[in-house]
Design a protein around this motif. Structure first.
Motif, PDB file in Angstrom:
ATOM      1  N   LEU A 125      -2.597   8.695   6.284  1.00 20.67           N
ATOM      2  CA  LEU A 125      -2.112   7.977   5.099  1.00 20.67           C
ATOM      3  C   LEU A 125      -0.680   7.496   5.307  1.00 20.67           C
ATOM      4  O   LEU A 125      -0.350   6.344   5.039  1.00 20.67           O
ATOM      5  N   GLY A 126       0.147   8.415   5.777  1.00 18.60           N
ATOM      6  CA  GLY A 126       1.572   8.119   5.923  1.00 18.60           C
ATOM      7  C   GLY A 126       1.828   6.999   6.898  1.00 18.60           C
ATOM      8  O   GLY A 126       2.718   6.167   6.692  1.00 18.60           O
ATOM      9  N   LEU A 127       1.043   6.960   7.969  1.00 20.40           N
ATOM     10  CA  LEU A 127       1.284   5.922   8.979  1.00 20.40           C
ATOM     11  C   LEU A 127       0.546   4.620   8.649  1.00 20.40           C
ATOM     12  O   LEU A 127       0.954   3.550   9.085  1.00 20.40           O
ATOM     13  N   ARG A 128      -0.517   4.720   7.863  1.00 21.72           N
ATOM     14  CA  ARG A 128      -1.304   3.534   7.513  1.00 21.72           C
ATOM     15  C   ARG A 128      -0.667   2.751   6.357  1.00 21.72           C
ATOM     16  O   ARG A 128      -0.735   1.524   6.317  1.00 21.72           O
ATOM     17  N   CYS A 129      -0.057   3.463   5.413  1.00 20.54           N
ATOM     18  CA  CYS A 129       0.479   2.803   4.231  1.00 20.54           C
ATOM     19  C   CYS A 129       1.856   2.206   4.511  1.00 20.54           C
ATOM     20  O   CYS A 129       2.550   2.613   5.425  1.00 20.54           O
ATOM     21  N   ASP A 130       2.250   1.244   3.668  1.00 22.99           N
ATOM     22  CA  ASP A 130       3.588   0.663   3.803  1.00 22.99           C
ATOM     23  C   ASP A 130       4.655   1.665   3.377  1.00 22.99           C
ATOM     24  O   ASP A 130       5.760   1.674   3.902  1.00 22.99           O
ATOM     25  N   ARG A 131       4.312   2.495   2.406  1.00 25.37           N
ATOM     26  CA  ARG A 131       5.281   3.440   1.872  1.00 25.37           C
ATOM     27  C   ARG A 131       4.610   4.772   1.577  1.00 25.37           C
ATOM     28  O   ARG A 131       3.498   4.792   1.050  1.00 25.37           O
ATOM     29  N   LEU A 132       5.308   5.869   1.895  1.00 29.15           N
ATOM     30  CA  LEU A 132       4.865   7.190   1.451  1.00 29.15           C
ATOM     31  C   LEU A 132       6.015   7.796   0.660  1.00 29.15           C
ATOM     32  O   LEU A 132       7.152   7.834   1.143  1.00 29.15           O
ATOM     33  N   ILE A 133       5.729   8.234  -0.547  1.00 28.33           N
ATOM     34  CA  ILE A 133       6.774   8.802  -1.405  1.00 28.33           C
ATOM     35  C   ILE A 133       6.422  10.261  -1.674  1.00 28.33           C
ATOM     36  O   ILE A 133       5.324  10.570  -2.137  1.00 28.33           O
ATOM     37  N   THR A 134       7.380  11.150  -1.375  1.00 28.32           N
ATOM     38  CA  THR A 134       7.163  12.595  -1.524  1.00 28.32           C
ATOM     39  C   THR A 134       7.807  13.103  -2.818  1.00 28.32           C
ATOM     40  O   THR A 134       8.933  12.712  -3.144  1.00 28.32           O
ATOM     41  N   PHE A 135       7.094  13.972  -3.500  1.00 25.14           N
ATOM     42  CA  PHE A 135       7.672  14.660  -4.660  1.00 25.14           C
ATOM     43  C   PHE A 135       7.617  16.162  -4.395  1.00 25.14           C
ATOM     44  O   PHE A 135       6.534  16.745  -4.263  1.00 25.14           O
ATOM     45  N   GLY A 136       8.794  16.782  -4.288  1.00 26.53           N
ATOM     46  CA  GLY A 136       8.888  18.206  -3.987  1.00 26.53           C
ATOM     47  C   GLY A 136       9.429  18.976  -5.181  1.00 26.53           C
ATOM     48  O   GLY A 136       9.862  18.375  -6.172  1.00 26.53           O
ATOM     49  N   PRO A 137       9.465  20.287  -5.085  1.00 26.50           N
ATOM     50  CA  PRO A 137       9.938  21.109  -6.206  1.00 26.50           C
ATOM     51  C   PRO A 137      11.447  21.032  -6.408  1.00 26.50           C
ATOM     52  O   PRO A 137      12.152  20.685  -5.488  1.00 26.50           O
TER      53      PRO A 137
ATOM     54  N   VAL B 265      -3.389  10.048  -3.038  1.00 25.66           N
ATOM     55  CA  VAL B 265      -2.406  11.055  -3.437  1.00 25.66           C
ATOM     56  C   VAL B 265      -2.789  12.300  -2.657  1.00 25.66           C
ATOM     57  O   VAL B 265      -3.939  12.750  -2.726  1.00 25.66           O
ATOM     58  N   PHE B 266      -1.851  12.824  -1.872  1.00 23.54           N
ATOM     59  CA  PHE B 266      -2.145  13.992  -1.055  1.00 23.54           C
ATOM     60  C   PHE B 266      -1.432  15.200  -1.645  1.00 23.54           C
ATOM     61  O   PHE B 266      -0.222  15.167  -1.908  1.00 23.54           O
ATOM     62  N   PHE B 267      -2.179  16.273  -1.855  1.00 24.26           N
ATOM     63  CA  PHE B 267      -1.641  17.491  -2.465  1.00 24.26           C
ATOM     64  C   PHE B 267      -1.505  18.549  -1.367  1.00 24.26           C
ATOM     65  O   PHE B 267      -2.503  18.923  -0.736  1.00 24.26           O
ATOM     66  N   TYR B 268      -0.272  19.020  -1.174  1.00 23.52           N
ATOM     67  CA  TYR B 268      -0.008  19.968  -0.086  1.00 23.52           C
ATOM     68  C   TYR B 268       0.948  21.042  -0.601  1.00 23.52           C
ATOM     69  O   TYR B 268       1.555  20.885  -1.663  1.00 23.52           O
TER      70      TYR B 268
ATOM     71  N   ARG C 106       0.847  -1.187   0.000  1.00 23.35           N
ATOM     72  CA  ARG C 106       0.000   0.000   0.000  1.00 23.35           C
ATOM     73  C   ARG C 106       0.889   1.246   0.000  1.00 23.35           C
ATOM     74  O   ARG C 106       1.770   1.388   0.837  1.00 23.35           O
ATOM     75  N   TYR C 107       0.625   2.127  -0.944  1.00 26.04           N
ATOM     76  CA  TYR C 107       1.433   3.334  -1.108  1.00 26.04           C
ATOM     77  C   TYR C 107       0.588   4.583  -0.903  1.00 26.04           C
ATOM     78  O   TYR C 107      -0.619   4.592  -1.161  1.00 26.04           O
ATOM     79  N   ALA C 108       1.256   5.650  -0.463  1.00 24.83           N
ATOM     80  CA  ALA C 108       0.677   6.993  -0.472  1.00 24.83           C
ATOM     81  C   ALA C 108       1.673   7.901  -1.182  1.00 24.83           C
ATOM     82  O   ALA C 108       2.886   7.703  -1.092  1.00 24.83           O
ATOM     83  N   ILE C 109       1.151   8.889  -1.881  1.00 24.68           N
ATOM     84  CA  ILE C 109       1.985   9.861  -2.594  1.00 24.68           C
ATOM     85  C   ILE C 109       1.716  11.242  -1.999  1.00 24.68           C
ATOM     86  O   ILE C 109       0.561  11.603  -1.755  1.00 24.68           O
ATOM     87  N   LEU C 110       2.787  11.992  -1.775  1.00 21.62           N
ATOM     88  CA  LEU C 110       2.661  13.374  -1.320  1.00 21.62           C
ATOM     89  C   LEU C 110       3.288  14.272  -2.377  1.00 21.62           C
ATOM     90  O   LEU C 110       4.472  14.129  -2.695  1.00 21.62           O
ATOM     91  N   LEU C 111       2.485  15.170  -2.927  1.00 19.72           N
ATOM     92  CA  LEU C 111       2.970  16.058  -3.990  1.00 19.72           C
ATOM     93  C   LEU C 111       2.949  17.506  -3.498  1.00 19.72           C
ATOM     94  O   LEU C 111       1.906  17.999  -3.047  1.00 19.72           O
ATOM     95  N   LEU C 112       4.105  18.175  -3.611  1.00 20.41           N
ATOM     96  CA  LEU C 112       4.289  19.474  -2.962  1.00 20.41           C
ATOM     97  C   LEU C 112       4.517  20.643  -3.917  1.00 20.41           C
ATOM     98  O   LEU C 112       4.819  21.740  -3.480  1.00 20.41           O
TER      99      LEU C 112
END
Lengths: 95, 124, 130
Positions: free
Chosen positions: C118-130, C37-40, C2-8
């Motif tokens: 999301l971050g704590l529930r998923c196996d992986r959280l991958i962040t994409f920053g500028p 996918v979380f947009f922040y 299970r993955y989560a994505i964080l896009l910044l």
């Protein structure tokens, strides 16, 4: 073992931050602007993590850097990026 | 030997100075929300992010709030694990006495262990 | 897994949104589950329904929406970061007395607690920053 991703040029101070944060087994994946770090001229900057540096194929190719990549850098495609995130316990992104 | 406390859930790394961008504020917001949901949070101030802890900060000329007031509230949220990167302190020529909150200095060699010990690491 | 994505970062400002979209598609192709996918930060601009890029450029907003619908991936936009930047769904627009709205489903405005969850529930959280 953690995966670190870096998307900044090897001249960025962010490279110092990621190098300081890497454990002895951790891997470093260069994406976006960071793939410039795959050039042989920059390998001195990665001395402490040699053999654990990866670069994203698509980002090398789109920049015309694929053929210029240093032999010590392992080239992976997007599926290889996914595989690295599976193998490593967690991923920390540096930008 | 085991540490007396188990590792925290979330490590938030703060690498940006106050006022110049919203990275610091939005990074702190994640930490506060996590703490409000009873998650244990560690903050690591790296590089210029350390300047967030300086005494004597003010609102900006347009009334921009900055982050000093938020930092002063961390204790209320039970966020008491505040770490600063030793190398960053040295590069800025700062001492712990110049900071508004008690912090623990961490050497470069400790940082990989910190990242490995937290279930979630968010980098701002 | 299970993955989560964080896009910044915003689309068309840096490569972050392109990288995040490609990575998320590769996860789904590889049989992984993407829990959200979380947009922040400036990433909330990926939810701008009025984005109108030239036809010969990838339409990132539509691409996210399509991915969200086809694969039932929640597209979660931080409400505090979004409102500040003028990104309001119909309900928030009405609440703030604004004409028109700038965010629509499948993007949903949500609280920052969702990111932590999301971050704590998923196996992986991958962040994409500028």
């Amino acid at each position: 073992m953690l995966l670190h991703t870096l998307n900044r040029s090897p001249r960025s101070p962010v490279l110092d931050q990621v190098l300081a944060a890497m454990g002895p087994e951790d891997r470093l994946l260069l994406i976006e602007d960071a793939v410039i770090g795959a050039l042989p001229a920059h390998q001195g900057r990665f001395e402490s993590v040699t053999g654990r540096v990866y670069a994203l194929h698509e980002d090398l190719a789109s920049r015309g850097l694929l053929a210029l990549c240093d032999e010590a850098v392992r080239v992976v495609d997007i599926a290889g990026f996914v595989a690295l995130t599976e193998e490593c316990e967690r991923t920390v992104s540096w930008y | 030997m085991q540490d007396e406390t188990p590792p925290a859930d979330l490590l938030v790394i703060l690498r940006h100075a106050p006022h110049g961008s919203s990275w610091l504020k939005e990074g702190l917001d994640v930490a506060l929300v996590a703490a409000a949901f009873d998650r244990r949070v560690t903050l690591l101030f790296m590089g210029e992010g350390i300047t967030a802890l300086l005494e004597g900060q003010q609102a900006g000329p347009l009334g921009q709030k900055g982050t000093a007031a938020t930092l002063a509230m961390l204790e209320m949220y039970d966020i008491d694990s505040l770490l600063v990167e030793e190398r960053g302190m040295d590069e800025l020529g700062l001492t712990s006495e110049q900071l508004m909150l008690p912090v623990r200095r961490v050497a470069d060699a400790e940082i990989p262990g910190l990242l490995a010990d937290h279930a979630l690491v968010l980098n701002f | 897994m299970r993955y989560a994505i964080l896009l910044l970062d915003a689309p068309y400002t840096s490569q972050a949104a392109h990288s995040a979209l490609r990575f998320t598609r590769a996860l789904l192709a590889g049989g992984h589950v993407v829990d959200g996918v979380f947009f922040y930060h400036d990433g909330v601009h990926n939810a701008a329904r009025l984005a109108a890029p030239p036809q010969d450029e990838p339409h990132l907003v539509d691409a996210w929406a399509e991915l969200g619908r086809e694969h039932a991936v929640p597209l979660q936009v931080c409400i505090a970061a979004a409102l500040r930047r003028g990104l309001l769904d119909e309900k928030e627009a009405a609440r703030h007395g604004k004409q028109g709205f700038s965010v629509e489903p499948p993007f949903e405005l949500t609280g920052l607690g969702q990111l932590v969850d999301l971050g704590l529930r998923c196996d992986r959280l991958i962040t994409f920053g500028p």
